[in-house]
Design an enzyme around this catalytic site. Structure first.
Site, PDB file in Angstrom:
ATOM      1  N   HIS A 100      -4.695   5.725  -2.977  1.00 29.72           N
ATOM      2  CA  HIS A 100      -3.291   5.560  -2.578  1.00 29.72           C
ATOM      3  C   HIS A 100      -2.379   6.130  -3.640  1.00 29.72           C
ATOM      4  CE1 HIS A 100      -4.561   1.999  -4.818  1.00 29.72           C
ATOM      5  NE2 HIS A 100      -3.323   1.916  -5.263  1.00 29.72           N
TER       6      HIS A 100
ATOM      7  N   HIS B 219       1.536   5.728  -5.079  1.00 32.27           N
ATOM      8  CA  HIS B 219       2.735   4.886  -5.074  1.00 32.27           C
ATOM      9  C   HIS B 219       3.975   5.785  -4.973  1.00 32.27           C
ATOM     10  CE1 HIS B 219       0.791   1.107  -6.626  1.00 32.27           C
ATOM     11  NE2 HIS B 219      -0.109   1.984  -7.021  1.00 32.27           N
TER      12      HIS B 219
HETATM   13  P1  5GP Z   1      -3.085  -0.262  -7.473  1.00 35.87           P
HETATM   14  O1  5GP Z   1      -2.918  -1.380  -8.459  1.00 35.87           O
HETATM   15  O2  5GP Z   1      -4.511  -0.222  -6.958  1.00 35.87           O
HETATM   16  O3  5GP Z   1      -2.598   1.067  -7.915  1.00 35.87           O
HETATM   17  O4  5GP Z   1      -2.138  -0.623  -6.242  1.00 35.87           O
HETATM   18  C1  5GP Z   1      -2.466  -1.577  -5.283  1.00 35.87           C
HETATM   19  C2  5GP Z   1      -1.177  -2.018  -4.628  1.00 35.87           C
HETATM   20  O5  5GP Z   1      -1.520  -2.852  -3.534  1.00 35.87           O
HETATM   21  C3  5GP Z   1      -0.296  -2.849  -5.560  1.00 35.87           C
HETATM   22  O6  5GP Z   1       0.946  -2.192  -5.778  1.00 35.87           O
HETATM   23  C4  5GP Z   1      -0.132  -4.193  -4.886  1.00 35.87           C
HETATM   24  O7  5GP Z   1       1.194  -4.627  -4.875  1.00 35.87           O
HETATM   25  C5  5GP Z   1      -0.656  -3.966  -3.484  1.00 35.87           C
HETATM   26  N1  5GP Z   1      -1.446  -5.107  -3.084  1.00 35.87           N
HETATM   27  C6  5GP Z   1      -2.549  -5.562  -3.729  1.00 35.87           C
HETATM   28  N2  5GP Z   1      -3.047  -6.649  -3.102  1.00 35.87           N
HETATM   29  C7  5GP Z   1      -2.243  -6.883  -2.059  1.00 35.87           C
HETATM   30  C8  5GP Z   1      -2.262  -7.881  -1.032  1.00 35.87           C
HETATM   31  O8  5GP Z   1      -3.100  -8.767  -0.971  1.00 35.87           O
HETATM   32  N3  5GP Z   1      -1.292  -7.790  -0.098  1.00 35.87           N
HETATM   33  C9  5GP Z   1      -0.343  -6.818  -0.139  1.00 35.87           C
HETATM   34  N4  5GP Z   1       0.570  -6.810   0.828  1.00 35.87           N
HETATM   35  N5  5GP Z   1      -0.297  -5.860  -1.084  1.00 35.87           N
HETATM   36  C10 5GP Z   1      -1.239  -5.888  -2.046  1.00 35.87           C
END
Ligand code: 5GP
Ligand code: ZN
Length: 135
Positions: A104, A106
């Protein structure tokens, strides 16, 4: 008979894709609202195919992501003139802060004054290293 592809049961983003939670889709990719937004309007651009991180995305998925990000940027700017900048980025690997292991990107809208000293932006991935002072 081969089972139709239904993504990974335990993957949060595969579940979002199956549940139709996308706010926009473009061919091989989709955009979702981040559940814990850094700023209002924080989106995640996700390939529909399950793959671990950006380095495993195909050229097509990366190209579709860029097209979708540009369209979303235009839409956000029109809808919310307080948005004056963006951070676009991806975390690759737990060491770099990745917490969901479905690729993903951001897209984080930024507004003047949303943080006291924005200088350095994505350098802030390591605590205390965002700002810098060349001599
Ligand atoms: P990463 O940390 O992998 O770059 O981004 C993962 C994103 O997924 C984070 O920005 C976080 O806010 C979102 N996220 C992680 N867990 C959950 C969840 O259980 N529910 C929702 N709605 N978003 C999540
Ligand atoms: Zn997945």
């Amino acid at each position: 008979m081969e089972r139709p592809y239904d993504g990974h049961t335990n993957c949060l983003f595969c579940r979002w894709i199956r549940a139709g939670k996308a706010v926009e889709t473009l061919d091989t990719v989709a955009a979702f609202d981040d559940g814990f937004p850094v700023t209002a309007g924080h989106l995640l651009i996700v390939p529909l195919r399950h793959t671990a991180d950006w380095l495993f995305m195909t050229r097509r998925e990366i190209s579709d992501s860029e097209t979708l990000i540009r369209a979303l940027v235009e839409k956000i700017r029109l809808r919310d003139p307080s948005v004056t900048g963006f951070n676009i980025g991806t975390n690759i690997g737990a060491s770099a802060g990745q917490t969901v292991f479905h690729a993903h990107i951001h897209l984080i809208p930024r507004r003047d004054g949303d943080t006291a000293s924005p200088e350095g932006g994505v350098r802030g991935v390591v605590d205390g290293k965002r700002g810098y002072h060349p001599s």
